[in-house]
Write an enzyme that holds these catalytic residues in place. Structure first.
Site, PDB file in Angstrom:
ATOM      1  N   HIS A  22       0.825  -1.209   0.000  1.00 59.30           N
ATOM      2  CA  HIS A  22       0.000   0.000   0.000  1.00 59.30           C
ATOM      3  C   HIS A  22       0.861   1.262   0.000  1.00 59.30           C
ATOM      4  CE1 HIS A  22       0.864   1.047   4.192  1.00 59.30           C
ATOM      5  NE2 HIS A  22       0.708  -0.225   4.497  1.00 59.30           N
ATOM      6  N   GLU A  91      -2.021  -7.031   8.016  1.00 58.71           N
ATOM      7  CA  GLU A  91      -0.673  -6.810   8.527  1.00 58.71           C
ATOM      8  C   GLU A  91      -0.494  -7.537   9.862  1.00 58.71           C
ATOM      9  OE1 GLU A  91       2.322  -6.593   8.232  1.00 58.71           O
ATOM     10  OE2 GLU A  91       2.869  -4.503   7.837  1.00 58.71           O
TER      11      GLU A  91
END
Length: 211
Positions: A22, A91
């Site tokens: 990202h 994550e």
């Protein structure tokens, strides 16, 4: 610990596994550990994500997956992807170290702490071990490697989780991920070469507009 992906037929896996981290957030910019905190992209992060889309041209995606967090979903959208949501691409859960920098954690502990070597402590969330993150990566690979027989696969996710996934794909010790730097907005490409997992491109950053 060596993490080996589930059995597959790599001789049939002609496609490439494309990893997109990202774009920038305020915490990735400041070096704060960002696990489950759902932060948006910065303005620069959005620029990175759009530019990263140019690195994805020419691929024939048979499958696209992204973490459910908005920084990954927005990056995928700006890069021109339409992924399915995959919870296992979240994550690392940093537990009590969420939102803290390595410098702060080392000052508190009094030694050269490393998340890959020393792990995390519970906080508002339980936290995860590196092996638990690797187990999630193995589940992702069990899903995507068969799809490589039909084309390329895009995974949009996060720095530490994608680094660990790469060690699992390569069948290496998972703490090797500490040596795989991965910048916000970067694109990396993995593939099978003569039935062996290999890295084609790593941490390629897009060219940004100059105006």
């Amino acid at each position: 610990m060596s993490a080996t992906p589930p059995p597959t037929h790599p001789h049939e896996a002609a496609g490439k596994l494309v990893l997109l981290r990202h774009g920038e957030t305020e915490w990735s910019k400041s070096g704060q550990h960002t696990g489950r905190t759902d932060l948006p992209l910065t303005e620069h992060g959005e620029v990175l994500a759009r530019a990263a889309g140019k690195l994805l041209t020419g691929y024939n995606f048979a499958l696209q997956l992204a973490s459910p967090l908005q920084r990954a979903q927005r990056t995928a959208q700006l890069a021109g992807l339409s992924p399915q949501t995959e919870e296992d691409l979240l994550e690392w859960d940093y537990g009590g170290y969420e939102g803290r920098t390595t410098k702060e954690i080392r000052a508190e502990l009094g030694y050269a702490w490393s998340v890959f070597r020393d792990g995390v402590v519970p906080g508002q969330t339980p936290g995860e071990t590196v092996e638990e993150v690797a187990a999630r990566a193995s589940r992702v690979l069990a899903r995507v490697i068969p799809a490589l027989a039909d084309g390329d696969v895009a995974l949009v996710g996060h720095g530490h989780a994608l680094r660990i996934l790469t060690t699992v794909f390569l069948r290496q010790e998972v703490r090797m991920a500490a040596q795989l730097l991965l910048d916000a907005g970067s694109v990396s490409v993995l593939q099978f070469e003569r039935e062996q997992p290999a890295v084609r491109t790593w941490n390629r950053l897009p060219s940004l507009p100059t105006d």
